[in-house]
Design a protein around this motif. Structure first.
Motif, short mmCIF file in Angstrom:
data_model
loop_
_atom_site.label_atom_id
_atom_site.label_comp_id
_atom_site.label_asym_id
_atom_site.label_seq_id
_atom_site.Cartn_x
_atom_site.Cartn_y
_atom_site.Cartn_z
N LEU A 15 8.56 7.23 17.88
CA LEU A 15 8.50 6.43 16.78
C LEU A 15 9.42 6.45 15.74
CD1 LEU A 15 4.50 7.00 15.89
CD2 LEU A 15 5.56 4.79 17.13
N THR A 21 5.38 12.79 8.74
CA THR A 21 4.81 11.50 8.87
C THR A 21 3.81 11.45 9.97
OG1 THR A 21 6.65 10.65 7.82
CG2 THR A 21 5.28 8.89 9.15
N LEU A 25 -0.23 10.85 9.97
CA LEU A 25 -1.08 10.03 10.59
C LEU A 25 -2.14 10.19 11.46
CD1 LEU A 25 2.17 7.86 12.31
CD2 LEU A 25 0.62 6.85 10.38
N ARG A 30 -5.14 7.59 11.74
CA ARG A 30 -4.57 6.43 12.15
C ARG A 30 -3.97 6.60 13.57
NH1 ARG A 30 -0.64 4.78 7.74
NH2 ARG A 30 -0.09 3.09 9.24
N PHE A 50 -2.08 2.54 18.22
CA PHE A 50 -1.52 2.60 17.00
C PHE A 50 -0.39 1.63 16.84
CE2 PHE A 50 1.98 4.11 14.28
CZ PHE A 50 1.27 4.19 13.28
N ILE A 51 0.48 1.50 17.74
CA ILE A 51 1.63 0.68 17.62
C ILE A 51 1.09 -0.99 17.66
CG2 ILE A 51 3.72 -0.36 18.88
CD1 ILE A 51 4.15 2.43 19.87
N HIS A 53 -1.93 -1.91 16.76
CA HIS A 53 -2.52 -2.11 15.21
C HIS A 53 -1.52 -2.40 14.05
CE1 HIS A 53 -4.36 -1.01 11.48
NE2 HIS A 53 -5.47 -1.66 12.08
N GLU A 54 -0.28 -1.70 14.22
CA GLU A 54 0.74 -1.84 13.25
C GLU A 54 1.11 -3.11 13.27
OE1 GLU A 54 1.42 0.27 10.50
OE2 GLU A 54 -0.66 1.17 11.33
N ILE A 55 1.72 -3.70 14.44
CA ILE A 55 2.08 -4.85 14.81
C ILE A 55 1.24 -5.91 14.21
CG2 ILE A 55 3.05 -6.58 16.49
CD1 ILE A 55 4.06 -4.31 17.80
N GLU A 57 -1.00 -5.91 12.05
CA GLU A 57 -1.16 -5.68 10.49
C GLU A 57 0.16 -6.22 9.86
OE1 GLU A 57 -3.63 -4.16 8.39
OE2 GLU A 57 -4.74 -4.56 10.06
N ALA A 58 1.26 -6.05 10.41
CA ALA A 58 2.56 -6.56 9.96
C ALA A 58 2.51 -8.13 9.92
CB ALA A 58 3.59 -6.15 10.72
#
Length: 59
Positions: A15, A21, A25, A30, A50-51, A53-55, A57-58
């Motif tokens: 990451l 960090t 998480l 998360r 996780f990755i 979900h973050e994508i 959300e962005a």
């Protein structure tokens, strides 16, 4: 990556994040992790989720 258990330093490298960090998480739930003995491990599928979900959300 789905069947492997990753160490915190491995997740940090993948990451490109710092130790604090990554543990933050984990603490905030998360990023899913398990404890094996005294070692913290992150399942590969949890990192992938996780990755993803973050994508999402962005977007």
């Amino acid at each position: 990556m789905a069947d492997e258990l990753l160490t915190v330093p491995e997740v940090m490298a993948r990451l490109r994040l710092g130790r604090f960090t990554v543990y933050d998480l984990i603490r905030s739930r998360r990023l899913l992790s398990i404890t094996v003995g005294r070692a913290r491990r992150i399942p590969g599928h949890a990192l992938r989720d996780f990755i993803t979900h973050e994508i999402q959300e962005a977007a």
